[in-house]
Every structure is written in C-alpha cells, then in structure tokens.
Design a protein around this motif. Structure first.
Motif, short mmCIF file in Angstrom:
data_model
loop_
_atom_site.label_atom_id
_atom_site.label_comp_id
_atom_site.label_asym_id
_atom_site.label_seq_id
_atom_site.Cartn_x
_atom_site.Cartn_y
_atom_site.Cartn_z
N VAL A 336 0.84 -1.20 0.00
CA VAL A 336 0.00 0.00 0.00
C VAL A 336 0.87 1.25 0.00
O VAL A 336 1.82 1.36 0.78
N LEU A 337 0.55 2.17 -0.89
CA LEU A 337 1.30 3.42 -1.00
C LEU A 337 0.73 4.51 -0.10
O LEU A 337 1.39 5.51 0.15
N GLY A 338 -0.50 4.35 0.35
CA GLY A 338 -1.14 5.39 1.16
C GLY A 338 -1.54 6.60 0.34
O GLY A 338 -1.59 7.73 0.85
N THR A 339 -1.84 6.39 -0.93
CA THR A 339 -2.25 7.50 -1.79
C THR A 339 -3.58 8.06 -1.32
O THR A 339 -4.54 7.31 -1.12
N ALA A 340 -3.65 9.37 -1.14
CA ALA A 340 -4.88 9.98 -0.63
C ALA A 340 -4.99 11.41 -1.14
O ALA A 340 -3.99 12.04 -1.50
#
Length: 567
Positions: A336-340
């Motif tokens: 997971v990249l934590g793109t937000a």
C-alpha cells in the motif's frame, strides 16, 4: 457446496463477497453486518452534510434485497458476530431473530475500524458526534438542522476532519479546528501543510494546532470545550475526528495473530494465521510500500480495502497461493502506498508514498525537491499554481514519495506519482515520461517532468541545494544572494542578503566575489528557477554556490518571519 461467511460489509467485505460470487456461482455466501447499512458510500458522508450531495439515498449503494437479486448473496444487517470458533469453524451471531451459529468453510473478516477515543471527559454530551456511518451522519445533521448559524468545534485535522470543517462552514458554521499535532493534515510535510492552513484561515476557520481537548461540559444544552491551553470554546456541535484503530477484538479473542495497533497480520494473499480465515480493510496489517518497505500497519483507506477484498476472494475461492504451479500465484496483494487526496475549499491536497518524517525515522538517505509549477501552460487563461514536494533516494534516484497542494491538476499528477512509485521509477524515468500536453491541460514540460528535472540536477550535483529549515546556519556560513528583481525585494529580504537580479550576475561577478569573501553562496529567488540559472553561472566562475530548494515560496511557508524590509 462451499460455505463462505463474510463478517462486515461496505468496502472490503462487500468487494470480497461480490467477487466470490462471480468466481463461484454455487457457493453459499452469507454477509453479516452489525449495522443497518451493508453497502454505503462512507467517503460521501461529509458531502451530504454540506448539501453538495442533496439526496441521502444517493449514499446507499445497495440493500440486502438488491444484493440478493443481483448476486444471490444472503446479506443480514443488524447482525453482530460475537464469537469465532476456529476449531469448529463456526461463528456466533446475534441478530434480529436472536442468537444462532453459522458454519463456514472460509471466513472473510472485514470488520473495519472503530473511532480512536481520546481521554476526554464529556464525550457523551449530546453535542458530540462522529462522522463515520450513516446513523452518525444523521445525528450530526439533526443537531444543526434549521440553524443558519452555529458554533462548531472539529477535533482532529486529518482527512475526515478537514472534510467536516468544509461541510460545516458551507452550512454557516463558525468553525474552530483543533489538532494535537504541530500542523494540520499530519501526513503532509510541514511546508505543504502550511498551504492548507492558510486556505482554512482564508475561509474563516480558526485553526488551533499543537493543542488537545481536555474536557467537554454542558452549557444550557450547548457544549463548552476546554483545551489544553486553558481556553474554553462554546460549541453547538463537536465533531470528533481523532483517527481510528482496527476493530479486531473478535480476531484477538479467536487467537489470530495481531500486529501493530492490534491489526490482524495477513500474508500476501490476505490469509491470516488461520488458513481458513482471510482479512482485509482497516483491521488488517498491510505492508506499506514506503521507505524500506518493512512497515506493516493498518491503512484505513477505502481504495486499498476494495482492491484487497477482491484479492482475498481470489485466494479463498480459487486457492491461489496454495499451488506452486499456478501462474496467478505470483499476484499477491499489492503493498500500500497510502495515496490519498482531500479538497479543502478551493485547494486540493494529495500525497502518496513516504513523507520526510517516515524517511528520517527509517534513516533513508534522500534528497527533497520543491517546485511550484502551473497546472497548465501559463499563457493559457486560468493557470493555477501547484506546490510539489517529492523525495528521491540519494543513491539510486528512486522516487520515494510525493505531495501536491494546489488547485486544478493535482489529482492527475498525484496519480502519475503513485504509478511511478508502484513501478519503482527513478528521477530519470520520470523525466522521460511522455505525458499528454495541450495548453488547457498541461505544459510541454509537465509538472511531473519538472519535478524530475530538478531531482536530476540535485542528484548529479549540477544544482547543489540548501533548504529553508537551515536558514540560521546558512546565514552564519554563507553569503545569501537574492537574485529577484529590485521591485520584488522592496517587499522584504533575508537580513544581510545581497540583491543582484539574475540577469546582472555575469556582469557583477567581481562584486559577488568581494562580498562573499571566500564563503559559499546561498542563492535564492521566488521559486527556484532564476536562482538555478544564477547558481549555474556562479559555479561556472568557480564559486561554491547552492540554490534554495523551492525558493522564497517554500521559505515563506516554513519560515514566515524570514523577511526584513529594507531601511
């Protein structure tokens, strides 16, 4: 007939159940959710509060009836699982019809998260609300229904907190935002968060950072919110947005392996320590592709939960991960990249990958790039500035993380950066990306390319840099050369700086040599472009010259007291 029981709906659970049905028409699939709504758009709740989504029904994506009709799923709402018996492969359910037991061959566990409750007295006050479920949204709206003006305190400046602030401000609320961390939107680097802070204040929101809420008391039906500073805020509504923790108590009681923050440990196929139980979503500990990639923690985001629900169903129904000769066994759940991304009034803030705090904690040697390009060609009307911060590995040039704050075009660019992170691209790769260009949409040198160009220059030594947080040390050691125009400098300069416009640097080399007196030269302009040109000129003349990363625009948000007006 295979028996699949899914605990929890919404993102992960419903994605898993729907995928399982598409893979196995004959399986018995039962979905159990303790709430009244099994499939709703929880990310849309703040936008119904604001009125942008006028119809509440728009948030209700599916009902048990529609899921049975479309997918032949047995969906049971208001049905709470109270026990998982791993030995007998059963779950105990407390539902509208009473308490009963269900057997399973495969259990898919997606309970989500629960609100992290801070040690604050008075959280049971009628003015206090959370914004995570449809009933919570209904209660919040009922509290302010019919009021054209009201006082609201939002506790927590994360993504949901910022969305709540915007929604309440749109409804006429006088909003105070309280955040315990030093700045709003803590996942952002501090210089990026400052742009968000300014946008909030521009729209009348009072922002209080580095402060906690200690107690909430009653004041004739309204609330009094006491802060750690001693200040007391009046509030008709208090919205708690202090983060979430995995709702993994059932898993703990069942003896499943738990990790950081109580999240359920899973392998690359979302399988828990019990091979018959899969987990995903907010309650699962996922490997995050940031820094050295060894951080395993829960990631409470809807997009990864949906993707992982699909992947868990693949593994559960198709047996992926068990047979070594299967081609699709190599396709494990992605890190997971934590793109937000979040909208804050007229601004958009987005991030992907590692921030500076994570990289420093993991002792990753990296360089940081600050650029301030327009979202599209400057000569085409309506161009809006964006502020990009990106981190690259110093040894390989690999992209490690990126953040963007700005107006138009932010979502497009953060998605490019996220894709680049997934592909482990370097600055060289990003510089060569062939991105769409037409004046209304971008520039011939896209902001992503420009970020990479700057990174290349730093990594190769063609543009040595200095950073705004080192201002005091730089002022002691170097000659600060301000290459903005004289008109720009009338608004203020770094104390002790020498102003020579960049177009005059070549002609005034000896003046600069005398002023530097053997010191290195710290060059800056407004955004870093003109000072880059000046830096290259100075290096060509034998000086040790370095360019301020991001220029005065970055300096202004990291050190707002940097200017001294000329006498």
């Amino acid at each position: 007939m295979t028996k699949i029981v899914v605990i929890g709906g919404v993102a992960g659970g419903m994605s898993a159940a729907a995928r399982a049905r598409r893979l196995d028409e004959n399986a018995s699939i039962i979905v159990l959710d303790k709430g009244p709504y099994v499939s709703f758009a929880n990310c849309g709740l703040p936008y119904h509060v604001s009125g942008e989504i006028p119809s509440r029904d728009s948030l209700l994506l599916h009902t048990p009836e529609t899921l049975r009709a479309q997918l032949n799923l047995d969906v049971r709402v208001n049905s709470e699982v109270t026990r998982i018996n791993r030995e007998e492969r059963t779950v105990t359910v407390n539902g509208p019809e009473g308490t009963y037991t269900l057997g399973y061959d495969t259990l898919i566990y997606s309970p989500g998260s629960k609100a992290a409750t801070p040690p604050v007295t008075g959280l049971d006050h009628a003015s206090v609300h959370w914004l995570r479920t449809v009933p919570e949204m209904d209660g919040l709206i009922a509290r302010i229904e019919g009021r054209s003006e009201f006082d609201a305190v939002v506790v927590g400046a994360g993504f949901i907190g910022l969305e709540a602030v915007e929604a309440l401000a749109h409804r006429g609320g006088r909003v105070t935002l309280v955040e315990f961390a030093p700045h709003v939107l803590p996942p952002l680097d501090s210089e990026q968060a400052e742009w968000v802070d300014r946008e909030l204040r521009k729209h009348g929101v009072r922002v209080v950072t580095g402060t906690s809420v200690e107690a909430i008391s009653d004041a004739n039906g309204a609330a009094r919110v006491r802060l750690s500073t001693g200040e007391v805020l009046p509030a008709d509504l208090v919205v708690m947005s202090t983060g979430v923790i995995p709702d993994s108590s059932l898993a703990k009681d069942a003896g499943l392996e738990l990790g950081l923050r109580g999240a359920i440990v899973v392998d690359g196929y979302l399988r828990t320590s019990d091979p018959h139980i899969f987990a995903m979503g907010d309650a699962a500990a996922m490997r995050q592709e940031i820094g050295d990639g060894d951080l395993i923690a829960p990631v409470p985001l809807a997009a990864p939960a949906n993707r992982h629900g699909r992947r868990a169903a693949d593994a559960a129904v198709l047996g992926i991960g068990r047979a070594a000769d299967r081609v699709d066994d190599a396709h494990q759940a992605p890190r997971v990249l934590g793109t937000a991304i979040v909208r804050v009034f007229d601004l958009t803030a987005a991030l992907t990958g590692a921030n500076r705090r994570t990289l420093s904690a993991q002792e990753v040697d990296h360089i940081t790039v600050h650029v301030h390009p327009a979202d599209h060609a400057g000569y085409f009307p309506g161009a809006e500035q964006m502020h990009i911060t990106a981190h690259f590995a110093k040894d390989t040039g690999e992209l490690l993380g990126a953040q963007i704050v700005g107006g138009a075009g932010v979502a497009n660019r953060i998605n490019v950066f996220a894709t680049a992170l997934k592909a482990r691209m370097t600055a060289n790769d990003l510089a060569d990306l062939d991105l769409a260009y037409a004046p209304p949409f971008g520039s011939a040198k896209d902001p992503v390319n420009m970020t990479a160009f700057v990174a290349q220059n730093i990594l190769t030594g063609q543009m040595p840099v200095w950073y705004s947080e080192d201002l005091e040390q730089v002022a002691r050691e170097a000659l600060i050369l301000d290459v903005r125009s004289a008109t720009e400098c009338e608004d203020g300069m770094i104390p002790g700086a020498l102003n020579i416009p960049h177009t005059e640097v070549r002609d005034r080399i000896e003046e600069i040599r005398k002023a530097s007196a053997g010191r290195w030269i710290a060059v800056h302009c407004a955004s870093g472009v003109r000072s880059y040109l000046a830096t290259r000129i100075l290096i060509g003349h034998g000086f040790d010259a370095r360019n301020l990363s991001g220029g005065a625009l970055t300096l202004d948000v990291t050190r707002p007291d940097w200017k001294q007006n000329p006498s």
